[in-house]
Design a protein around this motif. Structure first.
Motif, PDB file in Angstrom:
ATOM      1  N   LYS A  72     -38.857  41.404 -82.871  1.00 33.92           N
ATOM      2  CA  LYS A  72     -39.536  40.263 -82.275  1.00 33.92           C
ATOM      3  C   LYS A  72     -40.160  40.562 -80.917  1.00 33.92           C
ATOM      4  CE  LYS A  72     -37.088  36.741 -84.761  1.00 33.92           C
ATOM      5  NZ  LYS A  72     -36.392  35.476 -84.734  1.00 33.92           N
ATOM      6  N   THR A  73     -39.709  41.601 -80.237  1.00 31.26           N
ATOM      7  CA  THR A  73     -40.298  41.966 -78.950  1.00 31.26           C
ATOM      8  C   THR A  73     -41.710  42.503 -79.219  1.00 31.26           C
ATOM      9  OG1 THR A  73     -38.118  42.490 -78.076  1.00 31.26           O
ATOM     10  CG2 THR A  73     -40.029  43.403 -76.900  1.00 31.26           C
ATOM     11  N   PRO A  74     -42.720  41.889 -78.610  1.00 29.10           N
ATOM     12  CA  PRO A  74     -44.109  42.254 -78.944  1.00 29.10           C
ATOM     13  C   PRO A  74     -44.452  43.728 -78.763  1.00 29.10           C
ATOM     14  CG  PRO A  74     -44.069  40.196 -77.719  1.00 29.10           C
ATOM     15  CD  PRO A  74     -42.665  40.740 -77.708  1.00 29.10           C
ATOM     16  N   TRP A  75     -44.022  44.349 -77.656  1.00 25.52           N
ATOM     17  CA  TRP A  75     -44.423  45.743 -77.447  1.00 25.52           C
ATOM     18  C   TRP A  75     -43.769  46.666 -78.459  1.00 25.52           C
ATOM     19  CZ3 TRP A  75     -41.382  49.933 -76.482  1.00 25.52           C
ATOM     20  CH2 TRP A  75     -40.073  49.695 -76.014  1.00 25.52           C
ATOM     21  N   ILE A  76     -42.543  46.379 -78.901  1.00 28.21           N
ATOM     22  CA  ILE A  76     -41.879  47.200 -79.916  1.00 28.21           C
ATOM     23  C   ILE A  76     -42.607  47.051 -81.241  1.00 28.21           C
ATOM     24  CG2 ILE A  76     -39.776  47.475 -81.300  1.00 28.21           C
ATOM     25  CD1 ILE A  76     -38.171  46.793 -78.794  1.00 28.21           C
ATOM     26  N   ARG A  77     -42.948  45.829 -81.564  1.00 27.29           N
ATOM     27  CA  ARG A  77     -43.670  45.551 -82.808  1.00 27.29           C
ATOM     28  C   ARG A  77     -45.025  46.264 -82.825  1.00 27.29           C
ATOM     29  NH1 ARG A  77     -43.060  42.377 -86.947  1.00 27.29           N
ATOM     30  NH2 ARG A  77     -44.875  41.515 -87.969  1.00 27.29           N
ATOM     31  N   TRP A  78     -45.773  46.172 -81.726  1.00 34.91           N
ATOM     32  CA  TRP A  78     -47.082  46.828 -81.652  1.00 34.91           C
ATOM     33  C   TRP A  78     -46.940  48.346 -81.663  1.00 34.91           C
ATOM     34  CZ3 TRP A  78     -51.459  45.173 -83.145  1.00 34.91           C
ATOM     35  CH2 TRP A  78     -51.724  43.807 -83.126  1.00 34.91           C
ATOM     36  N   PHE A  79     -45.953  48.870 -80.976  1.00 29.67           N
ATOM     37  CA  PHE A  79     -45.697  50.322 -80.974  1.00 29.67           C
ATOM     38  C   PHE A  79     -45.443  50.796 -82.402  1.00 29.67           C
ATOM     39  CE2 PHE A  79     -42.311  53.691 -79.942  1.00 29.67           C
ATOM     40  CZ  PHE A  79     -43.229  54.715 -79.869  1.00 29.67           C
ATOM     41  N   PHE A  80     -44.639  50.044 -83.139  1.00 28.48           N
ATOM     42  CA  PHE A  80     -44.338  50.400 -84.518  1.00 28.48           C
ATOM     43  C   PHE A  80     -45.586  50.312 -85.394  1.00 28.48           C
ATOM     44  CE2 PHE A  80     -43.026  49.310 -88.855  1.00 28.48           C
ATOM     45  CZ  PHE A  80     -42.201  50.388 -89.125  1.00 28.48           C
TER      46      PHE A  80
END
Length: 151
Positions: A72-80
């Motif tokens: 749910k953390t946006p930067w982790i999601r975008w990184f993935f």
């Protein structure tokens, strides 16, 4: 992903989260074992370009571990998501590069010559493993409209 599996309230949500978790664990194993296979085959010695699979595997492995625990953390999601798209493109480009290499100098786009090049010394379909892992990762984090509204 793991917290989402634990927090799933109904059987359908739990089943979906289990499938997502399973898909991510499978690609996690792939991100570890595929570079090991390349080391065993000494793929990294051929040329500077042959190191690209290793360079792609590192952020993909890190992002997969992160997404397992927090999607749910946006930067982790975008990184993935970005690392998975890079993997998809790397696999497609790698397959093309292997295929062209197998023509051994003169590219002949006739069907029989192209099919013969697919079976050459550089395994064309092996590079598509990166595409497969990237697509599997993207499918694992796909969210329906209901899920997005509930976040």
């Amino acid at each position: 992903m793991i917290p989402a599996f634990r927090n799933a309230k109904d059987p359908t949500a739990r089943a979906i989260e289990f499938i997502r978790l399973l898909m991510l664990l499978l690609i996690l194993v792939g991100w570890v074992l595929y570079p090991v296979e390349l080391i065993i085959l000494q793929h990294w010695l051929d040329s500077p370009e042959s190191r690209i699979p290793f360079l792609i595997s590192i952020p993909a492995l890190i992002s997969t571990v992160l997404i397992l625990f927090d999607r749910k953390t946006p930067w982790i999601r975008w990184f993935f998501i970005v690392s998975m798209w890079i993997s998809v493109l790397t696999g497609i480009i790698g397959a093309y590069y292997h295929w062209v290499w197998n023509f051994e100098g003169e590219i002949n786009w006739e069907f029989s010559a192209a099919m013969e090049a697919l079976a050459g010394s550089r395994p064309v379909l092996v590079a598509l493993v990166f595409t497969h892992m990237g697509v599997t990762g993207l499918l694992a984090v796909y969210r329906t409209g209901k899920e997005v509204q509930g976040d």
